[in-house]
Design a protein around this motif. Structure first.
Motif, PDB file in Angstrom:
ATOM      1  N   LEU A  82       0.838  -1.201   0.000  1.00 15.56           N
ATOM      2  CA  LEU A  82       0.000   0.000   0.000  1.00 15.56           C
ATOM      3  C   LEU A  82       0.872   1.249   0.000  1.00 15.56           C
ATOM      4  O   LEU A  82       1.827   1.341   0.767  1.00 15.56           O
ATOM      5  CB  LEU A  82      -0.876   0.041   1.260  1.00 15.56           C
ATOM      6  CG  LEU A  82      -1.877  -1.086   1.458  1.00 15.56           C
ATOM      7  CD1 LEU A  82      -2.643  -0.876   2.766  1.00 15.56           C
ATOM      8  CD2 LEU A  82      -2.846  -1.159   0.289  1.00 15.56           C
ATOM      9  N   SER A  98       0.392   5.746  -0.586  1.00 14.23           N
ATOM     10  CA  SER A  98      -0.545   6.840  -0.825  1.00 14.23           C
ATOM     11  C   SER A  98       0.020   8.156  -0.299  1.00 14.23           C
ATOM     12  O   SER A  98       1.100   8.202   0.296  1.00 14.23           O
ATOM     13  CB  SER A  98      -1.882   6.573  -0.121  1.00 14.23           C
ATOM     14  OG  SER A  98      -1.756   6.787   1.270  1.00 14.23           O
ATOM     15  N   PRO A 100      -5.110   5.635   5.929  1.00 17.25           N
ATOM     16  CA  PRO A 100      -4.687   4.329   5.397  1.00 17.25           C
ATOM     17  C   PRO A 100      -5.190   3.139   6.211  1.00 17.25           C
ATOM     18  O   PRO A 100      -5.329   2.044   5.659  1.00 17.25           O
ATOM     19  CB  PRO A 100      -3.155   4.407   5.416  1.00 17.25           C
ATOM     20  CG  PRO A 100      -2.881   5.860   5.258  1.00 17.25           C
ATOM     21  CD  PRO A 100      -3.946   6.545   6.072  1.00 17.25           C
ATOM     22  N   MET A 136      -7.865   1.350   4.533  1.00 15.58           N
ATOM     23  CA  MET A 136      -7.472   0.450   3.449  1.00 15.58           C
ATOM     24  C   MET A 136      -7.020  -0.898   4.020  1.00 15.58           C
ATOM     25  O   MET A 136      -7.349  -1.956   3.500  1.00 15.58           O
ATOM     26  CB  MET A 136      -6.351   1.071   2.617  1.00 15.58           C
ATOM     27  CG  MET A 136      -6.740   2.404   1.977  1.00 15.58           C
ATOM     28  SD  MET A 136      -5.343   3.233   1.154  1.00 15.58           S
ATOM     29  CE  MET A 136      -5.125   2.217  -0.316  1.00 15.58           C
ATOM     30  N   ARG A 137      -6.264  -0.847   5.123  1.00 16.53           N
ATOM     31  CA  ARG A 137      -5.819  -2.097   5.752  1.00 16.53           C
ATOM     32  C   ARG A 137      -7.022  -2.905   6.236  1.00 16.53           C
ATOM     33  O   ARG A 137      -7.069  -4.129   6.106  1.00 16.53           O
ATOM     34  CB  ARG A 137      -4.892  -1.795   6.924  1.00 16.53           C
ATOM     35  CG  ARG A 137      -3.597  -1.126   6.518  1.00 16.53           C
ATOM     36  CD  ARG A 137      -2.674  -0.847   7.736  1.00 16.53           C
ATOM     37  NE  ARG A 137      -1.743   0.209   7.389  1.00 16.53           N
ATOM     38  CZ  ARG A 137      -1.695   1.422   7.955  1.00 16.53           C
ATOM     39  NH1 ARG A 137      -2.497   1.714   8.969  1.00 16.53           N
ATOM     40  NH2 ARG A 137      -0.846   2.317   7.528  1.00 16.53           N
ATOM     41  N   ASP A 167       3.114  -1.829   4.105  1.00 16.56           N
ATOM     42  CA  ASP A 167       3.037  -0.431   3.721  1.00 16.56           C
ATOM     43  C   ASP A 167       4.326   0.000   3.030  1.00 16.56           C
ATOM     44  O   ASP A 167       5.424  -0.261   3.531  1.00 16.56           O
ATOM     45  CB  ASP A 167       2.811   0.448   4.958  1.00 16.56           C
ATOM     46  CG  ASP A 167       1.396   0.312   5.493  1.00 16.56           C
ATOM     47  OD1 ASP A 167       0.452   0.633   4.758  1.00 16.56           O
ATOM     48  OD2 ASP A 167       1.233  -0.132   6.641  1.00 16.56           O
ATOM     49  N   HIS A 220       2.769   6.262   3.333  1.00 12.99           N
ATOM     50  CA  HIS A 220       1.563   7.057   3.096  1.00 12.99           C
ATOM     51  C   HIS A 220       1.889   8.536   3.229  1.00 12.99           C
ATOM     52  O   HIS A 220       1.036   9.364   3.452  1.00 12.99           O
ATOM     53  CB  HIS A 220       0.451   6.610   4.045  1.00 12.99           C
ATOM     54  CG  HIS A 220       0.062   5.191   3.796  1.00 12.99           C
ATOM     55  ND1 HIS A 220      -0.697   4.826   2.723  1.00 12.99           N
ATOM     56  CD2 HIS A 220       0.403   4.040   4.420  1.00 12.99           C
ATOM     57  CE1 HIS A 220      -0.850   3.505   2.723  1.00 12.99           C
ATOM     58  NE2 HIS A 220      -0.179   3.010   3.734  1.00 12.99           N
ATOM     59  N   CYS A 245      -0.899  -1.545  -4.505  1.00 12.73           N
ATOM     60  CA  CYS A 245      -2.016  -0.607  -4.533  1.00 12.73           C
ATOM     61  C   CYS A 245      -1.491   0.780  -4.176  1.00 12.73           C
ATOM     62  O   CYS A 245      -0.993   0.981  -3.066  1.00 12.73           O
ATOM     63  CB  CYS A 245      -3.066  -1.069  -3.525  1.00 12.73           C
ATOM     64  SG  CYS A 245      -4.492   0.014  -3.412  1.00 12.73           S
ATOM     65  N   ALA A 287      -8.499  -0.411  -2.658  1.00 14.89           N
ATOM     66  CA  ALA A 287      -8.138  -1.464  -1.699  1.00 14.89           C
ATOM     67  C   ALA A 287      -8.926  -2.755  -1.977  1.00 14.89           C
ATOM     68  O   ALA A 287      -8.330  -3.838  -2.058  1.00 14.89           O
ATOM     69  CB  ALA A 287      -8.339  -0.987  -0.267  1.00 14.89           C
TER      70      ALA A 287
END
Lengths: 253, 253, 253
Positions: free
Chosen positions: A4, A6, A13, A16-17, A30, A33, A60, A124
């Motif tokens: 992930l 962002s 975030p 999203m997790r 991660d 972010h 992502c 996500a």
């Protein structure tokens, strides 16, 4: 495995997790972010550097000034990796680094829960589904043809003349190292020699600590490009540069 | 299990996670990547406090102003834990807290991909390999003998006289609590009593909220040492101290 | 699975991860450790938004100005989730979002290692034990009766009149979006219409990018509430608001 990335900062975030953890027990790692807000260029640079260190994964990544407009989600198959995020250039540099051939798809996801947080509501869950069943099994994915109808981002290439490279600063890292777009392989001189940066003579060194403390230097950074740096100081300040500043580097082979 | 700690900030550490994930499916837990830049002393303090909470692990920690010079990677076996990082004092205080006897090794890793990012190119792969096969199985590891040829860092010890401790501030945490090097066990007075800090009378309390809001106090913090604090305020500002500031604490038993 | 949230910043939370990893191999997912210092209201808001995205988990959350006083640890069973943290209102809004009926318990944990870091010494081990054996199996837990003897926090409700909502700003996110306490469902107008915010006429849009860059707008954010925003700018600055600022929104249906 799902990665992930962002510009969402420290709080969003987790959503999203959570969404991913509800759909799959796959590992979540991660990237960061902390990309500068809505700065697609900088995020694309870092994704290109960082994702190549990973084994095959679903990546992502969301830096998305256009969230809530009618663009589709973009999915790219790149080698054994898949990438998912907005169609705004963010993913292409990393995709090219991950695979020799890349296959983009668009995924028109209807009626997401929000128009403002597609990281949680679109990207996500898309990543979790790709991780679970694979790109090929998702019927809603439409191959993009021609490939160049995907929004691309190309980092600017330097001009290389005999003993001279004219390029620009791509990013400045947290240490103040200013990373240029000039590959370290361009400059055929030995560490310990000097070169000129915007007409200033500067030592070219193997690493920061080969100079006295607070001395300016040029080195080949971990990104493979020339970096303007100061040993235990800030290169961006010493050289007066920031991202997109033009920089001319000259050497005598 | 592998833990990661550094001063790399929000972006570079993903490359360490990626490199490790390529080599092993072992769990990765981040300690922090927010150590103050190139501040070995502060990082050593926190590693000593934080790593002891973990079960047996491989701890990879990198605060490395000397990256790219010819020092080897340092590996330390401490109890059932292993630590890996640069040979600059960073690891020793934590290693002593993790094991009664510690065994240091040097690992001369040749030709890493970069001279500037050994976190990615040297220490992360070393940690993954130790996690996979164990320290004993790695033939390239050379025991360090004598042990004291490893770069050490010892936190300064306070001077304790009758009713008086002269020490210094080790670190200031995000809440402004200023942690001294004086152990809470040094001061044999009861919570609710007063003591003197640099000639100022201050209550000694069990915790912050035992004082009125915005009142100065001294307490025994989670590190076991005396802390200069302000309930819901900043102790460093109220006491006018920062790391390395000398501090004298006096009490009447 | 155990989630962790706090205002501890970048360093202390590793001790919570370590303590838990010593007790269980369960997955640990960080929500955030960047809540504003000792700001129970803001943390409660985010926990309510973020925890509902997760599958059944044990959620350990610590924003705890009263650490070290004699309050017990609070454990709440909410649907298939459990929450653990201080009894100061932090957990209740999230608990109500996670389950239709909630059951609070107090857990008097004696003689923790510190009086100042119950995240490490009380709440993290409590979360690990709940995750391992379940709430029902922990004999030390005492049901709280009556339920309202738990410290609650209720977000302020807006006043809704005909075509007018009077509410306030709950939080400002990192993008400068100012989230009100007025539900998006309150306002029955179509995207593209205008409404009035504190007497200023502002477009109501489906998302940020439906306005020109740096233009003020109101949208329904990912929290479901009206947000005062600026496309690629800061809504809090444009509207002159911060958390708790009153805001009046008027519309013509």
């Amino acid at each position: 495995m799902i990665t992930l990335a962002s510009d969402f900062g420290a709080r969003y975030p987790a959503a999203m997790r959570g969404v991913i953890a509800r759909m799959t027990t796959s590992r979540i790692i991660d990237i960061t972010h902390d990309f500068p807000r809505q700065d697609v260029r900088t995020a694309a640079f870092w994704l290109k550097q960082l994702l190549v260190t990973f084994p095959p994964s679903v990546h992502c990544a969301v830096v998305d000034p256009g969230v809530g407009t009618d663009r589709a989600a973009l999915v790219i198959r790149a080698g054994e990796h898949a990438l998912v995020g907005p169609d705004n250039g963010l993913l292409l540099p990393a995709a090219r680094a991950l695979g020799d051939t890349i296959e983009p798809f668009k995924w028109a996801i209807e009626d997401p829960d929000s128009a403002t947080f597609h990281g949680r509501d679109v990207f996500a869950p898309a990543a979790a589904r790709i991780d679970t069943v694979g790109v090929s099994a998702i019927e809603e994915l439409e191959p993009v043809s021609p490939v160049d109808s995907v929004v691309d981002y190309q980092f600017p290439e330097p001009t290389i003349d005999d003993g001279r490279a004219s390029g620009e600063i791509l990013i400045v890292d947290r240490f103040g190292n200013a990373v240029t777009n000039v590959s370290g392989e361009t400059v055929p001189i030995a560490p310990g020699s000097s070169l000129r940066v915007n007409d200033q003579s500067v030592p070219f060194e193997r690493s920061y600590a080969h100079c006295p403390r607070e001395t300016s230097l040029v080195t080949v950074g971990s990104h493979g490009n020339l970096e303007l740096a100061v040993n235990q100081g800030r290169g961006d300040e010493a050289f007066g540069v920031e991202p997109t500043t033009p920089v001319t580097i000259e050497w005598t082979a």
